[in-house]
Design a protein around this motif. Sequence first.
Motif, mmCIF file in Angstrom:
data_model
loop_
_atom_site.group_PDB
_atom_site.id
_atom_site.type_symbol
_atom_site.label_atom_id
_atom_site.label_comp_id
_atom_site.label_asym_id
_atom_site.label_seq_id
_atom_site.Cartn_x
_atom_site.Cartn_y
_atom_site.Cartn_z
ATOM 1 N N PRO A 212 79.750 24.678 60.030
ATOM 2 C CA PRO A 212 80.286 23.829 61.099
ATOM 3 C C PRO A 212 79.710 22.427 61.171
ATOM 4 O O PRO A 212 80.386 21.498 61.593
ATOM 5 C CB PRO A 212 79.945 24.626 62.371
ATOM 6 N N HIS A 213 78.438 22.235 60.790
ATOM 7 C CA HIS A 213 77.785 20.946 60.991
ATOM 8 C C HIS A 213 77.624 20.172 59.678
ATOM 9 O O HIS A 213 76.566 19.607 59.394
ATOM 10 C CB HIS A 213 76.422 21.147 61.676
ATOM 11 N N GLN A 214 78.676 20.164 58.889
ATOM 12 C CA GLN A 214 78.709 19.373 57.662
ATOM 13 C C GLN A 214 77.622 19.767 56.669
ATOM 14 O O GLN A 214 77.070 18.920 55.971
ATOM 15 C CB GLN A 214 78.621 17.876 57.981
ATOM 16 N N ASP A 215 77.301 21.024 56.629
ATOM 17 C CA ASP A 215 76.365 21.544 55.646
ATOM 18 C C ASP A 215 77.122 22.572 54.815
ATOM 19 O O ASP A 215 78.238 22.976 55.162
ATOM 20 C CB ASP A 215 75.169 22.205 56.338
ATOM 21 N N VAL A 216 76.548 22.966 53.714
ATOM 22 C CA VAL A 216 77.143 24.036 52.911
ATOM 23 C C VAL A 216 76.081 25.085 52.625
ATOM 24 O O VAL A 216 74.882 24.808 52.690
ATOM 25 C CB VAL A 216 77.719 23.515 51.575
ATOM 26 N N TRP A 217 76.519 26.278 52.334
ATOM 27 C CA TRP A 217 75.590 27.357 52.003
ATOM 28 C C TRP A 217 76.176 28.156 50.857
ATOM 29 O O TRP A 217 77.292 28.662 50.934
ATOM 30 C CB TRP A 217 75.359 28.264 53.204
ATOM 31 N N LEU A 218 75.423 28.243 49.797
ATOM 32 C CA LEU A 218 75.794 29.071 48.658
ATOM 33 C C LEU A 218 75.313 30.483 48.908
ATOM 34 O O LEU A 218 74.130 30.699 49.167
ATOM 35 C CB LEU A 218 75.149 28.520 47.380
ATOM 36 N N GLN A 219 76.235 31.437 48.868
ATOM 37 C CA GLN A 219 75.868 32.836 49.095
ATOM 38 C C GLN A 219 76.001 33.605 47.784
ATOM 39 O O GLN A 219 77.050 33.567 47.139
ATOM 40 C CB GLN A 219 76.785 33.466 50.141
ATOM 41 N N VAL A 220 74.938 34.274 47.397
ATOM 42 C CA VAL A 220 74.952 35.114 46.199
ATOM 43 C C VAL A 220 75.082 36.559 46.647
ATOM 44 O O VAL A 220 74.236 37.068 47.383
ATOM 45 C CB VAL A 220 73.670 34.923 45.356
ATOM 46 N N ASN A 221 76.147 37.195 46.215
ATOM 47 C CA ASN A 221 76.442 38.543 46.697
ATOM 48 C C ASN A 221 75.760 39.626 45.885
ATOM 49 O O ASN A 221 75.300 40.626 46.430
ATOM 50 C CB ASN A 221 77.960 38.768 46.698
ATOM 51 N N SER A 222 75.698 39.452 44.572
ATOM 52 C CA SER A 222 75.167 40.531 43.736
ATOM 53 C C SER A 222 74.788 39.996 42.371
ATOM 54 O O SER A 222 75.163 38.896 41.989
ATOM 55 C CB SER A 222 76.204 41.654 43.584
ATOM 56 N N ILE B 98 55.957 30.952 35.706
ATOM 57 C CA ILE B 98 57.388 31.012 35.988
ATOM 58 C C ILE B 98 58.002 29.704 35.496
ATOM 59 O O ILE B 98 57.699 28.631 36.046
ATOM 60 C CB ILE B 98 57.661 31.189 37.497
ATOM 61 N N PRO B 99 58.839 29.729 34.491
ATOM 62 C CA PRO B 99 59.410 28.483 33.962
ATOM 63 C C PRO B 99 60.241 27.745 35.005
ATOM 64 O O PRO B 99 60.925 28.364 35.832
ATOM 65 C CB PRO B 99 60.292 28.974 32.800
ATOM 66 N N ILE B 100 60.162 26.423 34.985
ATOM 67 C CA ILE B 100 61.012 25.614 35.856
ATOM 68 C C ILE B 100 62.480 25.898 35.503
ATOM 69 O O ILE B 100 62.847 25.988 34.340
ATOM 70 C CB ILE B 100 60.702 24.117 35.689
ATOM 71 N N GLY B 101 63.310 26.035 36.542
ATOM 72 C CA GLY B 101 64.714 26.383 36.333
ATOM 73 C C GLY B 101 64.981 27.872 36.411
ATOM 74 O O GLY B 101 66.128 28.303 36.238
ATOM 75 N N SER B 102 63.933 28.660 36.698
ATOM 76 C CA SER B 102 64.106 30.110 36.803
ATOM 77 C C SER B 102 64.658 30.496 38.169
ATOM 78 O O SER B 102 64.480 29.799 39.160
ATOM 79 C CB SER B 102 62.759 30.824 36.603
ATOM 80 N N VAL B 103 65.332 31.644 38.193
ATOM 81 C CA VAL B 103 65.821 32.240 39.437
ATOM 82 C C VAL B 103 64.896 33.391 39.819
ATOM 83 O O VAL B 103 64.614 34.270 38.993
ATOM 84 C CB VAL B 103 67.257 32.760 39.283
ATOM 85 N N ILE B 104 64.419 33.368 41.055
ATOM 86 C CA ILE B 104 63.571 34.438 41.572
ATOM 87 C C ILE B 104 64.306 35.131 42.715
ATOM 88 O O ILE B 104 64.827 34.474 43.621
ATOM 89 C CB ILE B 104 62.221 33.884 42.088
ATOM 90 N N TYR B 105 64.366 36.451 42.646
ATOM 91 C CA TYR B 105 64.966 37.235 43.723
ATOM 92 C C TYR B 105 63.857 37.959 44.481
ATOM 93 O O TYR B 105 63.045 38.676 43.884
ATOM 94 C CB TYR B 105 65.956 38.257 43.166
ATOM 95 N N ILE C 132 74.429 32.836 38.358
ATOM 96 C CA ILE C 132 73.564 32.519 39.493
ATOM 97 C C ILE C 132 72.710 31.305 39.168
ATOM 98 O O ILE C 132 72.555 30.393 40.009
ATOM 99 C CB ILE C 132 72.684 33.725 39.859
ATOM 100 N N ARG C 133 72.160 31.254 37.968
ATOM 101 C CA ARG C 133 71.332 30.113 37.607
ATOM 102 C C ARG C 133 72.134 28.814 37.635
ATOM 103 O O ARG C 133 71.666 27.790 38.139
ATOM 104 C CB ARG C 133 70.713 30.293 36.222
ATOM 105 N N GLN C 134 73.355 28.829 37.102
ATOM 106 C CA GLN C 134 74.165 27.617 37.074
ATOM 107 C C GLN C 134 74.510 27.143 38.478
ATOM 108 O O GLN C 134 74.522 25.943 38.761
ATOM 109 C CB GLN C 134 75.455 27.861 36.274
#
Length: 287
Positions: free
Chosen positions: A57-67, A198-205, A275-277
Amino acid sequence: MSLSAALRVRGILLGKMTGMWIAANAGLTAIAAPPSLFLNPATIPFTSGRLQLFNLPHQDVWLQVNSFNAMSRATPVTLWATYYSIHRAQAVANGQPLLDLRGQPLGPRLSREDWCHAALEGTVQIMEFGGRTSVYNFAGRGNTPQTDCSPFFSSLSSSTLERVNRVRFALAKNSYGQGTDGYRLVPYRTIAVDRTQIPIGSVIYIPEARGKIVTLPSGDRVFHDGFFFAADVGSGIKGNHIDIFIGTSMKNPFPFITSRSTGTFRAFLIQDADIRQALFALHRSGR
Protein backbone atom coordinates in the motif's frame (compact mmCIF):
# COMPACT_ATOMS: atom_id res chain seq x y z
CA MET A 1 12.01 0.35 -2.71
CA SER A 2 10.16 2.66 -5.10
CA LEU A 3 8.01 1.14 -7.81
CA SER A 4 9.81 3.44 -10.22
CA ALA A 5 12.97 1.45 -9.61
CA ALA A 6 13.63 -1.10 -12.33
CA LEU A 7 14.70 -4.55 -11.27
CA ARG A 8 16.86 -6.72 -13.45
CA VAL A 9 16.45 -10.46 -13.32
CA ARG A 10 18.68 -12.59 -15.53
CA GLY A 11 19.55 -9.48 -17.46
CA ILE A 12 15.92 -8.79 -18.39
CA LEU A 13 14.59 -5.34 -17.48
CA LEU A 14 11.28 -5.77 -15.71
CA GLY A 15 8.44 -4.02 -17.51
CA LYS A 16 5.82 -1.78 -15.95
CA MET A 17 2.22 -2.91 -16.40
CA THR A 18 -0.77 -1.24 -14.70
CA GLY A 19 1.45 -0.04 -11.88
CA MET A 20 3.03 -3.44 -11.29
CA TRP A 21 6.50 -4.67 -12.06
CA ILE A 22 6.39 -8.01 -13.81
CA ALA A 23 9.31 -10.40 -13.66
CA ALA A 24 7.95 -13.27 -15.66
CA ASN A 25 11.38 -14.41 -16.76
CA ALA A 26 12.23 -15.38 -13.19
CA GLY A 27 8.87 -16.89 -12.36
CA LEU A 28 7.72 -13.71 -10.61
CA THR A 29 4.25 -12.22 -10.81
CA ALA A 30 3.53 -8.83 -9.24
CA ILE A 31 0.10 -8.26 -7.70
CA ALA A 32 -1.41 -5.40 -5.75
CA ALA A 33 -1.81 -6.17 -2.06
CA PRO A 34 -4.91 -4.82 -0.26
CA PRO A 35 -4.28 -2.27 2.54
CA SER A 36 -3.13 -3.75 5.87
CA LEU A 37 -2.76 -7.21 4.34
CA PHE A 38 -0.36 -9.48 6.19
CA LEU A 39 1.44 -11.55 3.59
CA ASN A 40 1.57 -14.94 5.22
CA PRO A 41 3.64 -17.51 3.32
CA ALA A 42 1.50 -20.24 4.81
CA THR A 43 -1.81 -18.88 3.47
CA ILE A 44 -1.25 -16.69 0.41
CA PRO A 45 -2.02 -18.50 -2.87
CA PHE A 46 1.03 -18.26 -5.13
CA THR A 47 -0.40 -18.26 -8.63
CA SER A 48 3.06 -17.96 -10.13
CA GLY A 49 4.45 -20.90 -8.18
CA ARG A 50 7.48 -20.34 -6.00
CA LEU A 51 8.12 -16.59 -6.22
CA GLN A 52 5.85 -13.56 -6.09
CA LEU A 53 6.37 -9.81 -6.02
CA PHE A 54 3.78 -7.78 -4.08
CA ASN A 55 3.01 -4.09 -4.53
CA LEU A 56 2.30 -2.88 -0.99
CA PRO A 57 0.00 0.00 0.00
CA HIS A 58 2.75 2.53 0.78
CA GLN A 59 4.74 2.39 -2.45
CA ASP A 60 6.96 -0.44 -1.31
CA VAL A 61 7.36 -3.92 -2.74
CA TRP A 62 7.95 -7.27 -1.11
CA LEU A 63 9.39 -10.33 -2.76
CA GLN A 64 7.84 -13.47 -1.32
CA VAL A 65 9.59 -16.82 -1.71
CA ASN A 66 7.13 -19.65 -1.35
CA SER A 67 9.26 -22.76 -1.62
CA PHE A 68 12.48 -24.35 -2.77
CA ASN A 69 12.89 -25.94 -6.14
CA ALA A 70 12.62 -29.70 -5.84
CA MET A 71 16.17 -29.86 -7.19
CA SER A 72 17.55 -27.19 -4.83
CA ARG A 73 20.58 -28.04 -2.76
CA ALA A 74 20.42 -27.05 0.92
CA THR A 75 23.61 -27.27 2.99
CA PRO A 76 23.05 -27.00 6.77
CA VAL A 77 25.13 -24.41 8.65
CA THR A 78 25.24 -23.31 12.27
CA LEU A 79 25.20 -19.53 12.72
CA TRP A 80 24.76 -16.84 15.33
CA ALA A 81 23.44 -13.37 14.57
CA THR A 82 23.48 -9.71 15.42
CA TYR A 83 21.57 -6.95 13.64
CA TYR A 84 22.40 -3.51 12.27
CA SER A 85 20.44 -0.55 11.01
CA ILE A 86 20.75 2.93 9.53
CA HIS A 87 21.71 5.41 12.19
CA ARG A 88 19.58 8.57 12.06
CA ALA A 89 21.18 11.85 13.06
CA GLN A 90 20.70 15.61 12.98
CA ALA A 91 23.44 17.77 11.49
CA VAL A 92 25.11 20.20 13.91
CA ALA A 93 27.05 23.40 13.26
CA ASN A 94 30.15 22.47 15.25
CA GLY A 95 30.82 18.75 15.28
CA GLN A 96 32.75 15.94 13.69
CA PRO A 97 32.82 16.26 9.88
CA LEU A 98 32.21 13.27 7.64
CA LEU A 99 35.46 12.82 5.72
CA ASP A 100 36.00 11.06 2.41
CA LEU A 101 38.92 8.73 1.73
CA ARG A 102 41.13 11.71 0.85
CA GLY A 103 40.38 13.27 4.21
CA GLN A 104 38.20 15.99 2.69
CA PRO A 105 34.94 17.06 4.41
CA LEU A 106 31.78 15.89 2.66
CA GLY A 107 29.59 18.61 4.14
CA PRO A 108 27.54 17.60 7.20
CA ARG A 109 28.89 17.58 10.73
CA LEU A 110 27.63 15.35 13.53
CA SER A 111 27.96 15.21 17.27
CA ARG A 112 30.77 12.89 18.31
CA GLU A 113 28.27 10.30 19.55
CA ASP A 114 26.31 10.36 16.28
CA TRP A 115 29.55 10.19 14.29
CA CYS A 116 30.63 7.11 16.24
CA HIS A 117 27.29 5.35 15.78
CA ALA A 118 27.41 6.15 12.05
CA ALA A 119 30.93 4.73 11.81
CA LEU A 120 29.94 1.56 13.66
CA GLU A 121 26.72 0.93 11.69
CA GLY A 122 28.28 1.86 8.35
CA THR A 123 25.32 3.95 7.15
CA VAL A 124 23.84 7.19 8.46
CA GLN A 125 20.75 9.15 7.45
CA ILE A 126 21.28 12.84 8.22
CA MET A 127 18.68 15.56 8.52
CA GLU A 128 20.65 18.53 7.25
CA PHE A 129 19.96 22.22 7.76
CA GLY A 130 17.01 23.26 5.64
CA GLY A 131 15.27 19.91 6.03
CA ARG A 132 17.11 17.97 3.33
CA THR A 133 17.80 14.33 4.15
CA SER A 134 20.90 12.60 2.85
CA VAL A 135 22.44 9.18 3.35
CA TYR A 136 26.15 8.49 3.76
CA ASN A 137 27.85 5.13 3.59
CA PHE A 138 31.07 3.53 4.80
CA ALA A 139 33.74 4.11 2.15
CA GLY A 140 36.85 2.71 3.83
CA ARG A 141 39.30 3.79 6.52
CA GLY A 142 41.86 6.54 6.77
CA ASN A 143 45.37 6.14 8.10
CA THR A 144 44.71 8.07 11.29
CA PRO A 145 41.80 8.08 13.76
CA GLN A 146 39.37 10.97 13.54
CA THR A 147 38.05 10.70 17.09
CA ASP A 148 37.80 8.37 20.09
CA CYS A 149 34.58 6.34 20.20
CA SER A 150 35.44 4.31 23.30
CA PRO A 151 33.08 6.28 25.62
CA PHE A 152 30.10 5.05 23.59
CA PHE A 153 31.03 1.40 22.99
CA SER A 154 32.45 -0.12 26.15
CA SER A 155 31.84 -3.68 24.93
CA LEU A 156 33.92 -3.36 21.76
CA SER A 157 37.47 -4.65 21.63
CA SER A 158 40.31 -2.17 21.30
CA SER A 159 41.10 -3.45 17.79
CA THR A 160 37.50 -2.96 16.63
CA LEU A 161 37.39 0.52 18.16
CA GLU A 162 40.61 1.43 16.40
CA ARG A 163 38.98 0.56 13.06
CA VAL A 164 35.78 2.44 13.92
CA ASN A 165 37.76 5.58 14.76
CA ARG A 166 39.28 5.63 11.27
CA VAL A 167 36.06 5.24 9.23
CA ARG A 168 35.60 7.42 6.13
CA PHE A 169 32.34 8.04 4.27
CA ALA A 170 30.82 8.60 0.82
CA LEU A 171 27.42 9.88 -0.29
CA ALA A 172 25.14 6.85 -0.78
CA LYS A 173 23.51 6.15 -4.13
CA ASN A 174 20.22 4.94 -2.69
CA SER A 175 18.00 5.19 0.37
CA TYR A 176 19.73 2.59 2.54
CA GLY A 177 23.33 2.68 1.39
CA GLN A 178 25.63 0.13 -0.22
CA GLY A 179 26.89 -3.20 0.96
CA THR A 180 29.88 -4.84 -0.69
CA ASP A 181 30.70 -5.71 -4.31
CA GLY A 182 28.22 -3.18 -5.71
CA TYR A 183 25.18 -4.53 -3.87
CA ARG A 184 22.73 -2.17 -2.21
CA LEU A 185 21.34 -2.82 1.26
CA VAL A 186 17.78 -4.16 1.45
CA PRO A 187 15.98 -4.13 4.83
CA TYR A 188 15.30 -7.61 6.26
CA ARG A 189 17.04 -9.27 3.29
CA THR A 190 20.69 -8.22 3.42
CA ILE A 191 23.07 -10.02 5.72
CA ALA A 192 26.72 -9.22 6.35
CA VAL A 193 28.91 -12.30 6.41
CA ASP A 194 32.48 -13.50 6.65
CA ARG A 195 33.08 -14.11 2.96
CA THR A 196 35.58 -16.86 3.73
CA GLN A 197 32.72 -18.84 5.28
CA ILE A 198 29.71 -17.71 3.22
CA PRO A 199 30.40 -16.41 -0.30
CA ILE A 200 29.00 -13.01 -1.21
CA GLY A 201 25.87 -13.50 -3.32
CA SER A 202 24.79 -16.59 -1.38
CA VAL A 203 21.22 -17.29 -0.28
CA ILE A 204 20.71 -18.25 3.36
CA TYR A 205 17.46 -19.76 4.60
CA ILE A 206 16.70 -19.42 8.34
CA PRO A 207 13.65 -21.50 9.33
CA GLU A 208 13.16 -19.51 12.54
CA ALA A 209 12.64 -16.31 10.51
CA ARG A 210 9.82 -17.73 8.43
CA GLY A 211 6.41 -16.40 9.44
CA LYS A 212 7.81 -13.63 11.68
CA ILE A 213 6.17 -10.22 11.15
CA VAL A 214 8.53 -7.43 10.07
CA THR A 215 7.66 -3.77 9.60
CA LEU A 216 9.22 -2.30 6.48
CA PRO A 217 10.48 1.32 6.45
CA SER A 218 7.29 2.27 4.58
CA GLY A 219 5.20 1.08 7.53
CA ASP A 220 3.86 -1.96 5.69
CA ARG A 221 3.97 -5.20 7.67
CA VAL A 222 4.72 -8.54 6.08
CA PHE A 223 5.41 -12.11 7.13
CA HIS A 224 9.02 -12.96 6.42
CA ASP A 225 9.71 -16.04 4.29
CA GLY A 226 13.07 -16.86 5.91
CA PHE A 227 15.35 -16.07 2.95
CA PHE A 228 18.33 -13.70 3.19
CA PHE A 229 21.07 -12.60 0.78
CA ALA A 230 24.78 -12.22 1.59
CA ALA A 231 25.58 -8.73 0.29
CA ASP A 232 27.67 -7.06 2.97
CA VAL A 233 30.72 -7.57 5.19
CA GLY A 234 31.92 -6.03 8.43
CA SER A 235 35.12 -5.79 10.43
CA GLY A 236 33.50 -7.59 13.35
CA ILE A 237 31.84 -10.32 11.28
CA LYS A 238 34.02 -13.41 11.56
CA GLY A 239 33.42 -17.15 11.26
CA ASN A 240 29.80 -18.24 11.67
CA HIS A 241 28.63 -14.77 12.75
CA ILE A 242 26.11 -12.99 10.47
CA ASP A 243 24.73 -9.46 10.82
CA ILE A 244 21.16 -8.85 9.60
CA PHE A 245 20.24 -5.44 8.16
CA ILE A 246 16.89 -4.16 9.49
CA GLY A 247 16.71 -0.79 7.74
CA THR A 248 15.62 2.16 9.84
CA SER A 249 14.19 0.10 12.70
CA MET A 250 15.90 -0.10 16.06
CA LYS A 251 13.92 -3.13 17.25
CA ASN A 252 15.01 -6.70 16.64
CA PRO A 253 12.06 -8.64 15.15
CA PHE A 254 13.73 -12.06 15.18
CA PRO A 255 13.98 -14.12 18.39
CA PHE A 256 16.90 -16.11 16.99
CA ILE A 257 19.06 -12.95 17.01
CA THR A 258 20.63 -12.97 20.47
CA SER A 259 23.83 -11.02 19.68
CA ARG A 260 25.78 -13.72 21.53
CA SER A 261 28.12 -16.26 20.01
CA THR A 262 26.50 -18.91 22.19
CA GLY A 263 23.08 -18.18 20.66
CA THR A 264 23.49 -20.39 17.64
CA PHE A 265 20.76 -21.60 15.33
CA ARG A 266 20.41 -23.87 12.32
CA ALA A 267 20.27 -22.35 8.83
CA PHE A 268 20.78 -23.55 5.27
CA LEU A 269 22.97 -22.37 2.41
CA ILE A 270 20.58 -22.62 -0.54
CA GLN A 271 21.64 -23.28 -4.11
CA ASP A 272 18.57 -22.38 -6.14
CA ALA A 273 19.05 -20.33 -9.30
CA ASP A 274 15.59 -18.72 -9.33
CA ILE A 275 15.68 -17.58 -5.70
CA ARG A 276 19.23 -16.29 -6.05
CA GLN A 277 18.39 -14.34 -9.22
CA ALA A 278 15.36 -12.73 -7.60
CA LEU A 279 17.30 -11.66 -4.49
CA PHE A 280 20.21 -10.56 -6.68
CA ALA A 281 17.77 -8.31 -8.59
CA LEU A 282 16.55 -6.67 -5.39
CA HIS A 283 20.11 -5.93 -4.34
CA ARG A 284 21.19 -4.53 -7.72
CA SER A 285 18.16 -2.30 -8.32
CA GLY A 286 16.60 0.67 -6.68
CA ARG A 287 17.10 4.25 -5.76
